[in-house]
Structures are given as structure tokens and as C-alpha cells.
Enzyme design. Structure first.
Site, PDB file in Angstrom:
ATOM      1  N   LYS A  13       0.832  -1.212   0.000  1.00 60.26           N
ATOM      2  CA  LYS A  13       0.000   0.000   0.000  1.00 60.26           C
ATOM      3  C   LYS A  13       0.866   1.260   0.000  1.00 60.26           C
ATOM      4  O   LYS A  13       0.645   2.171  -0.789  1.00 60.26           O
ATOM      5  CB  LYS A  13      -0.917   0.035   1.247  1.00 60.26           C
ATOM      6  N   ARG A  88      -9.492   0.995   8.977  1.00 51.05           N
ATOM      7  CA  ARG A  88      -9.012  -0.341   9.311  1.00 51.05           C
ATOM      8  C   ARG A  88     -10.036  -1.140  10.093  1.00 51.05           C
ATOM      9  O   ARG A  88      -9.795  -2.294  10.406  1.00 51.05           O
ATOM     10  CB  ARG A  88      -7.786  -0.176  10.202  1.00 51.05           C
ATOM     11  N   ARG A 127      11.879  -5.575   4.843  1.00 55.27           N
ATOM     12  CA  ARG A 127      11.626  -4.159   4.548  1.00 55.27           C
ATOM     13  C   ARG A 127      12.599  -3.254   5.295  1.00 55.27           C
ATOM     14  O   ARG A 127      12.950  -3.484   6.445  1.00 55.27           O
ATOM     15  CB  ARG A 127      10.206  -3.787   4.961  1.00 55.27           C
ATOM     16  N   ARG A 160      11.624  -1.223  10.777  1.00 55.89           N
ATOM     17  CA  ARG A 160      10.561  -0.807  11.693  1.00 55.89           C
ATOM     18  C   ARG A 160      10.483  -1.737  12.887  1.00 55.89           C
ATOM     19  O   ARG A 160      10.681  -2.943  12.757  1.00 55.89           O
ATOM     20  CB  ARG A 160       9.217  -0.817  10.943  1.00 55.89           C
ATOM     21  N   ARG A 171      -0.036  -8.821  13.469  1.00 57.02           N
ATOM     22  CA  ARG A 171      -0.634  -7.804  12.586  1.00 57.02           C
ATOM     23  C   ARG A 171      -1.501  -8.467  11.517  1.00 57.02           C
ATOM     24  O   ARG A 171      -2.567  -7.956  11.163  1.00 57.02           O
ATOM     25  CB  ARG A 171       0.466  -6.950  11.943  1.00 57.02           C
TER      26      ARG A 171
HETATM   27  P1  AP5 Z   1       4.909  -1.575   1.818  1.00 58.19           P
HETATM   28  O1  AP5 Z   1       4.564  -0.778   0.606  1.00 58.19           O
HETATM   29  O2  AP5 Z   1       5.668  -0.902   2.902  1.00 58.19           O
HETATM   30  O3  AP5 Z   1       3.598  -2.312   2.384  1.00 58.19           O
HETATM   31  P2  AP5 Z   1       2.350  -1.743   3.168  1.00 58.19           P
HETATM   32  O4  AP5 Z   1       1.141  -2.437   2.623  1.00 58.19           O
HETATM   33  O5  AP5 Z   1       2.339  -0.258   3.178  1.00 58.19           O
HETATM   34  O6  AP5 Z   1       2.675  -2.351   4.612  1.00 58.19           O
HETATM   35  P3  AP5 Z   1       2.627  -1.705   6.060  1.00 58.19           P
HETATM   36  O7  AP5 Z   1       3.342  -2.692   6.950  1.00 58.19           O
HETATM   37  O8  AP5 Z   1       3.146  -0.309   6.088  1.00 58.19           O
HETATM   38  O9  AP5 Z   1       1.137  -1.729   6.346  1.00 58.19           O
HETATM   39  P4  AP5 Z   1       0.458  -1.722   7.679  1.00 58.19           P
HETATM   40  O10 AP5 Z   1      -0.923  -1.523   7.226  1.00 58.19           O
HETATM   41  O11 AP5 Z   1       0.713  -2.881   8.576  1.00 58.19           O
HETATM   42  O12 AP5 Z   1       1.216  -0.566   8.488  1.00 58.19           O
HETATM   43  P5  AP5 Z   1       0.802   0.915   8.865  1.00 58.19           P
HETATM   44  O13 AP5 Z   1       2.020   1.731   8.788  1.00 58.19           O
HETATM   45  O14 AP5 Z   1      -0.418   1.357   8.172  1.00 58.19           O
HETATM   46  O15 AP5 Z   1       5.723  -2.871   1.313  1.00 58.19           O
HETATM   47  C1  AP5 Z   1       6.223  -3.819   2.231  1.00 58.19           C
HETATM   48  C2  AP5 Z   1       7.586  -4.347   1.757  1.00 58.19           C
HETATM   49  O16 AP5 Z   1       7.419  -5.073   0.547  1.00 58.19           O
HETATM   50  C3  AP5 Z   1       8.597  -3.241   1.441  1.00 58.19           C
HETATM   51  O17 AP5 Z   1       9.869  -3.692   1.794  1.00 58.19           O
HETATM   52  C4  AP5 Z   1       8.481  -3.070  -0.089  1.00 58.19           C
HETATM   53  O18 AP5 Z   1       9.699  -2.608  -0.655  1.00 58.19           O
HETATM   54  C5  AP5 Z   1       8.163  -4.483  -0.517  1.00 58.19           C
HETATM   55  N1  AP5 Z   1       7.299  -4.542  -1.703  1.00 58.19           N
HETATM   56  C6  AP5 Z   1       6.264  -3.707  -2.022  1.00 58.19           C
HETATM   57  N2  AP5 Z   1       5.677  -4.116  -3.173  1.00 58.19           N
HETATM   58  C7  AP5 Z   1       6.349  -5.251  -3.549  1.00 58.19           C
HETATM   59  C8  AP5 Z   1       6.202  -6.134  -4.656  1.00 58.19           C
HETATM   60  N3  AP5 Z   1       5.273  -5.967  -5.575  1.00 58.19           N
HETATM   61  N4  AP5 Z   1       7.063  -7.194  -4.734  1.00 58.19           N
HETATM   62  C9  AP5 Z   1       8.023  -7.388  -3.782  1.00 58.19           C
HETATM   63  N5  AP5 Z   1       8.203  -6.568  -2.724  1.00 58.19           N
HETATM   64  C10 AP5 Z   1       7.376  -5.509  -2.607  1.00 58.19           C
HETATM   65  O19 AP5 Z   1       0.378   0.714  10.423  1.00 58.19           O
HETATM   66  C11 AP5 Z   1       1.316   0.417  11.432  1.00 58.19           C
HETATM   67  C12 AP5 Z   1       0.594   0.365  12.780  1.00 58.19           C
HETATM   68  O20 AP5 Z   1       0.019   1.656  13.082  1.00 58.19           O
HETATM   69  C13 AP5 Z   1      -0.592  -0.599  12.868  1.00 58.19           C
HETATM   70  O21 AP5 Z   1      -0.183  -1.916  13.159  1.00 58.19           O
HETATM   71  C14 AP5 Z   1      -1.424   0.036  13.993  1.00 58.19           C
HETATM   72  O22 AP5 Z   1      -0.885  -0.241  15.260  1.00 58.19           O
HETATM   73  C15 AP5 Z   1      -1.240   1.531  13.720  1.00 58.19           C
HETATM   74  N6  AP5 Z   1      -2.285   2.074  12.808  1.00 58.19           N
HETATM   75  C16 AP5 Z   1      -2.102   2.594  11.571  1.00 58.19           C
HETATM   76  N7  AP5 Z   1      -3.253   2.956  11.030  1.00 58.19           N
HETATM   77  C17 AP5 Z   1      -4.224   2.649  11.940  1.00 58.19           C
HETATM   78  C18 AP5 Z   1      -5.636   2.753  11.925  1.00 58.19           C
HETATM   79  N8  AP5 Z   1      -6.298   3.255  10.872  1.00 58.19           N
HETATM   80  N9  AP5 Z   1      -6.303   2.333  13.033  1.00 58.19           N
HETATM   81  C19 AP5 Z   1      -5.661   1.825  14.105  1.00 58.19           C
HETATM   82  N10 AP5 Z   1      -4.323   1.691  14.168  1.00 58.19           N
HETATM   83  C20 AP5 Z   1      -3.607   2.087  13.086  1.00 58.19           C
END
Ligand code: AP5
Length: 215
Positions: A13, A88, A127, A160, A171
Site C-alpha cells: 500500500k 481499518r 523491509r 521498523r 498484525r
Molecule cells: P509496503 O509498501 O511498505 O507495504 P504496506 O502495505 O504499506 O505495509 P505496512 O506494513 O506499512 O502496512 P500496515 O498496514 O501494517 O502498516 P501501517 O504503517 O499502516 O511494502 C512492504 C515491503 O514489501 C517493502 O519492503 C516493499 O519494498 C516491498 N514490496 C512492495 N511491493 C512489492 C512487490 N510488488 N514485490 C516485492 N516486494 C514488494 O500501520 C502500522 C501500525 O500503526 C498498525 O499496526 C497500527 O498499530 C497503527 N495504525 C495505523 N493505522 C491505523 C488505523 N487506521 N487504526 C488503528 N491503528 C492504526
């Protein structure tokens, strides 16, 4: 374009949101990035969120809804936005509906990126993210030109805290229980567009462009 990128942790994402932001000239709004900045700045919000994030759980709905209300009120979000990591939970989605009605800015589409769990674990454990601009890399699939240094801004790349295997598994469980039901929620509104997230970053960008055509 006013869209949500939905999908499990590691689906890509953030990677795709940054590409769309550059292509469309609209902001990526990532609740994860906003919360990580609060943690780094040691604000009261950051202190409250840190332990929840480190355990792989979700920050309370009212907290993130408040963050989004404030962020969508900023001037750069008027011409469009890419929501990444929000909503979410069903209560977050319902709150967003109300907020967008008040703002008279309805959603254009919701792209749900699908990737199987074993691939998600591989992506997340390899990552590395830029401390300065949050750009994501992968030690194997998407390495930076210089090890440990961001191609975009020269910032330092780090792992991270929540990208440890036990936290990743938690997660993914939380995603299945609380976030996956949103795919049906947005299907019911005729907004969901399903995108196969397996393939390289360019391939997924192409599929997303097709899925979002006309949005
Ligand atoms: P990346 O693009 O970083 O993936 P992502 O889907 O953004 O993953 P996240 O881990 O950031 O999502 P998340 O939803 O868990 O975390 P968030 O920060 O929102 O890609 C991942 C890896 O794969 C990278 O190394 C990339 O290079 C690689 N890659 C990408 N595309 C690829 C491909 N096609 N092929 C191969 N490799 C590839 O949330 C973190 C925490 O914050 C949550 O756990 C929660 O505690 C809190 N939080 C955030 N939002 C909320 C909410 N709305 N409500 C409650 N708590 C929240």
C-alpha cells in the site's frame, strides 16, 4: 481522485501510494506514518500509540478518526487524496463516510490489494524504511542503490520496530479479524476494485492504474 488503498500489512500500500501521489499530484495520507512521526517526536499521542503499535494491535478508533478529520481538513487534500492504512475497522469506515458527506467529497474507489500470507512475511521481514521520507525498500526485491541510504532523499534506512516476525503474525491476524471485512463493506457500496498484488512493483502499479481508471 479520492481513493483508499486497502490490503494486509506488506501488501504494498505504501509503495503504491507514493507512486500514485507522484503521478496524480495528490497527497498520500498514511495513519501509520502519522503515528510513527508522533512516536518519534515523543508527543502524548506517540507515547500512547507506541506500545499498541509495537504489539501489532490497533490504536483506538477515536484517536485515528480524529487524526484523519484534521488531515482531510488541510488544503492539499481538497483536490484529492490516497488513504493508506485507514480505515481499518468498520467503525472507522463509517466515521469516514460521515466525514466525507460533511466535506461533500465522496470516495471515488477502494483498491483492495491481495497478497498471500507467506509472501507478506517475506516482504515485511526484509523491509527497510527511510527515517526521513518514509520511502520503503526491500533488501532483496527493491534494494536502494547504496546500502542503508534512501534513493529519494539520502536519509538513513532502518527496520521498523513492528517488522519482527512475531509482531508481523499478530498484525496479519488483526488484519483478518478487523480490516478484511471492509472489502465486503465497500463491495456493498459498489466501490471495491480487487487487485492481484503478486508480481513486481511496476506490474502492480499497472494493475492499479487499470483498476482505478475513471476513478
Ligand atoms: P509496503 O509498501 O511498505 O507495504 P504496506 O502495505 O504499506 O505495509 P505496512 O506494513 O506499512 O502496512 P500496515 O498496514 O501494517 O502498516 P501501517 O504503517 O499502516 O511494502 C512492504 C515491503 O514489501 C517493502 O519492503 C516493499 O519494498 C516491498 N514490496 C512492495 N511491493 C512489492 C512487490 N510488488 N514485490 C516485492 N516486494 C514488494 O500501520 C502500522 C501500525 O500503526 C498498525 O499496526 C497500527 O498499530 C497503527 N495504525 C495505523 N493505522 C491505523 C488505523 N487506521 N487504526 C488503528 N491503528 C492504526
Amino acid at each position: 481522485m479520492r481513493i483508499i488503498l486497502l490490503g494486509p500489512p506488506g501488501a504494498g500500500k505504501g509503495t503504491q501510494a507514493k507512486r500514485l501521489m507522484d503521478a496524480e499530484g495528490i497527497p498520500q495520507i498514511s495513519t501509520g506514518d502519522i503515528l510513527r512521526k508522533a512516536v518519534a517526536d515523543q508527543t502524548p499521542l506517540g507515547r500512547e500509540a507506541k506500545s499498541v503499535m509495537d504489539s501489532g494491535g490497533l490504536v483506538p478508533d477515536q484517536v485515528v478518526i480524529g487524526l484523519i478529520r484534521e488531515r482531510l481538513g488541510q488544503s492539499d487534500a481538497v483536490k484529492g487524496f490516497i488513504l493508506d492504512g485507514f480505515p481499518r475497522t468498520v467503525p472507522q469506515a463509517e466515521a469516514l463516510d460521515g466525514l466525507l458527506v460533511d466535506l461533500k467529497r465522496p470516495l471515488s474507489a477502494v483498491a483492495a490489494i491481495d497478497v498471500e500470507p507467506s509472501e507478506l512475511v517475506r516482504r515485511l521481514s526484509g523491509r527497510r524504511v527511510c527515517q526521513a521520507c518514509q520511502a520503503a525498500y526491500h533488501v532483496e526485491f527493491n534494494p536502494p542503490k547504496r546500502e542503508g541510504v534512501c534513493d529519494r532523499c539520502g536519509g538513513a534506512l532502518i527496520q521498523r520496530d513492528d517488522d519482527k516476525e512475531a509482531t508481523i503474525r499478530r498484525r496479519l491476524e488483526v488484519y483478518r479479524e478487523q480490516t478484511e471485512p471492509l472489502i465486503a463493506y465497500y463491495k456493498g457500496k459498489g466501490l471495491a476494485r480487487l487487485v492481484n498484488g503478486i508480481g513486481n512493483v511496476d506490474e502492480i502499479s499497472g494493475r492499479l492504474r487499470e483498476a482505478l481508471a475513471g476513478a
